[in-house]
Design a protein around this motif. Structure first.
Motif, PDB file in Angstrom:
ATOM      1  N   SER A  41    -113.133  78.529  58.483  1.00  0.00           N
ATOM      2  CA  SER A  41    -111.736  78.201  58.233  1.00  0.00           C
ATOM      3  C   SER A  41    -110.875  79.137  59.068  1.00  0.00           C
ATOM      4  O   SER A  41    -110.907  80.339  58.858  1.00  0.00           O
ATOM      5  N   PRO A  42    -110.136  78.600  60.022  1.00  0.00           N
ATOM      6  CA  PRO A  42    -109.334  79.460  60.888  1.00  0.00           C
ATOM      7  C   PRO A  42    -108.239  80.190  60.128  1.00  0.00           C
ATOM      8  O   PRO A  42    -107.638  79.640  59.222  1.00  0.00           O
ATOM      9  N   GLY A  43    -108.025  81.433  60.494  1.00  0.00           N
ATOM     10  CA  GLY A  43    -106.910  82.188  59.955  1.00  0.00           C
ATOM     11  C   GLY A  43    -107.225  83.138  58.830  1.00  0.00           C
ATOM     12  O   GLY A  43    -106.396  83.919  58.430  1.00  0.00           O
ATOM     13  N   GLY A  44    -108.412  83.102  58.284  1.00  0.00           N
ATOM     14  CA  GLY A  44    -108.793  84.024  57.237  1.00  0.00           C
ATOM     15  C   GLY A  44    -108.135  83.741  55.908  1.00  0.00           C
ATOM     16  O   GLY A  44    -107.682  82.626  55.635  1.00  0.00           O
ATOM     17  N   PRO A  45    -108.089  84.748  55.021  1.00  0.00           N
ATOM     18  CA  PRO A  45    -107.573  84.564  53.669  1.00  0.00           C
ATOM     19  C   PRO A  45    -106.174  83.952  53.604  1.00  0.00           C
ATOM     20  O   PRO A  45    -105.919  83.090  52.767  1.00  0.00           O
ATOM     21  N   ASP A  46    -105.272  84.375  54.485  1.00  0.00           N
ATOM     22  CA  ASP A  46    -103.914  83.822  54.458  1.00  0.00           C
ATOM     23  C   ASP A  46    -103.926  82.313  54.658  1.00  0.00           C
ATOM     24  O   ASP A  46    -103.273  81.574  53.922  1.00  0.00           O
ATOM     25  N   ALA A  47    -104.663  81.861  55.651  1.00  0.00           N
ATOM     26  CA  ALA A  47    -104.715  80.429  55.947  1.00  0.00           C
ATOM     27  C   ALA A  47    -105.435  79.663  54.839  1.00  0.00           C
ATOM     28  O   ALA A  47    -105.018  78.566  54.466  1.00  0.00           O
ATOM     29  N   ILE A  48    -106.502  80.239  54.314  1.00  0.00           N
ATOM     30  CA  ILE A  48    -107.244  79.584  53.240  1.00  0.00           C
ATOM     31  C   ILE A  48    -106.341  79.391  52.024  1.00  0.00           C
ATOM     32  O   ILE A  48    -106.266  78.306  51.450  1.00  0.00           O
ATOM     33  N   PHE A  49    -105.623  80.435  51.650  1.00  0.00           N
ATOM     34  CA  PHE A  49    -104.726  80.323  50.507  1.00  0.00           C
ATOM     35  C   PHE A  49    -103.572  79.369  50.804  1.00  0.00           C
ATOM     36  O   PHE A  49    -103.146  78.614  49.932  1.00  0.00           O
ATOM     37  N   GLY A  50    -103.075  79.382  52.025  1.00  0.00           N
ATOM     38  CA  GLY A  50    -101.997  78.466  52.398  1.00  0.00           C
ATOM     39  C   GLY A  50    -102.397  77.010  52.261  1.00  0.00           C
ATOM     40  O   GLY A  50    -101.593  76.168  51.865  1.00  0.00           O
ATOM     41  N   ARG A  51    -103.646  76.705  52.574  1.00  0.00           N
ATOM     42  CA  ARG A  51    -104.129  75.333  52.493  1.00  0.00           C
ATOM     43  C   ARG A  51    -104.623  74.941  51.109  1.00  0.00           C
ATOM     44  O   ARG A  51    -104.482  73.804  50.695  1.00  0.00           O
ATOM     45  N   ASP A  85    -104.417  76.846  47.877  1.00  0.00           N
ATOM     46  CA  ASP A  85    -103.785  77.285  46.630  1.00  0.00           C
ATOM     47  C   ASP A  85    -102.695  76.283  46.261  1.00  0.00           C
ATOM     48  O   ASP A  85    -101.510  76.506  46.468  1.00  0.00           O
ATOM     49  N   LYS A  86    -103.114  75.171  45.704  1.00  0.00           N
ATOM     50  CA  LYS A  86    -102.217  74.040  45.433  1.00  0.00           C
ATOM     51  C   LYS A  86    -101.065  74.407  44.505  1.00  0.00           C
ATOM     52  O   LYS A  86     -99.938  73.972  44.705  1.00  0.00           O
ATOM     53  N   ASP A  87    -101.331  75.198  43.474  1.00  0.00           N
ATOM     54  CA  ASP A  87    -100.274  75.550  42.526  1.00  0.00           C
ATOM     55  C   ASP A  87     -99.542  76.838  42.905  1.00  0.00           C
ATOM     56  O   ASP A  87     -98.656  77.290  42.190  1.00  0.00           O
ATOM     57  N   LYS A  88     -99.932  77.421  44.032  1.00  0.00           N
ATOM     58  CA  LYS A  88     -99.263  78.615  44.583  1.00  0.00           C
ATOM     59  C   LYS A  88     -99.192  79.767  43.590  1.00  0.00           C
ATOM     60  O   LYS A  88     -98.223  80.509  43.542  1.00  0.00           O
ATOM     61  N   ASP A  89    -100.280  79.939  42.805  1.00  0.00           N
ATOM     62  CA  ASP A  89    -100.312  81.046  41.842  1.00  0.00           C
ATOM     63  C   ASP A  89    -100.987  82.289  42.405  1.00  0.00           C
ATOM     64  O   ASP A  89    -101.130  83.292  41.724  1.00  0.00           O
ATOM     65  N   GLY A  90    -101.415  82.224  43.678  1.00  0.00           N
ATOM     66  CA  GLY A  90    -102.044  83.385  44.301  1.00  0.00           C
ATOM     67  C   GLY A  90    -103.516  83.528  43.973  1.00  0.00           C
ATOM     68  O   GLY A  90    -104.129  84.534  44.303  1.00  0.00           O
ATOM     69  N   LYS A  91    -104.091  82.506  43.338  1.00  0.00           N
ATOM     70  CA  LYS A  91    -105.513  82.517  43.008  1.00  0.00           C
ATOM     71  C   LYS A  91    -106.087  81.132  43.272  1.00  0.00           C
ATOM     72  O   LYS A  91    -105.395  80.127  43.116  1.00  0.00           O
TER      73      LYS A  91
END
Length: 93
Positions: free
Chosen positions: A16-26, A28-34
């Motif tokens: 997954s390109p971009g690491g943790p930031d990109a993974i969470f951006g794509r 983390d549907k509810d944007k709760d940071g988990k």
């Protein structure tokens, strides 16, 4: 160690390109940071959930960043060019 790579037709963390930031951006549907098993494909969750240090059934960005750091991986593929971020470049006077 968490083995990360392609599983079936789903892309896993290492690819997954971009690491943790990109993974969470794509993902983390509810944007709760988990990330939860409801937000991540089952094949990916089977590996991603191993990063759940506090066993709360969720993977936080901090937990995922620890996995990347332990592997010495920024999330960017080694041969991928760095993206320029004009907003961070200072104008020369």
């Amino acid at each position: 160690e968490i083995s990360l790579g392609l599983v079936g037709s789903e892309m896993c963390i290492r690819d997954s390109p971009g690491g943790p930031d990109a993974i969470f951006g794509r993902m983390d549907k509810d944007k709760d940071g988990k990330l939860s098993s409801e937000e991540v494909p089952a094949e990916m969750w089977a590996k991603l959930s191993k990063a759940d240090e506090d066993a709360d059934g969720l993977v936080s960005k901090v937990e995922l960043e620890k996995v990347y750091k332990a592997r010495g991986d920024s999330g960017r593929k080694p041969d991928a060019p760095k993206k320029k971020r004009p907003e961070l470049e200072k104008e020369s006077a």
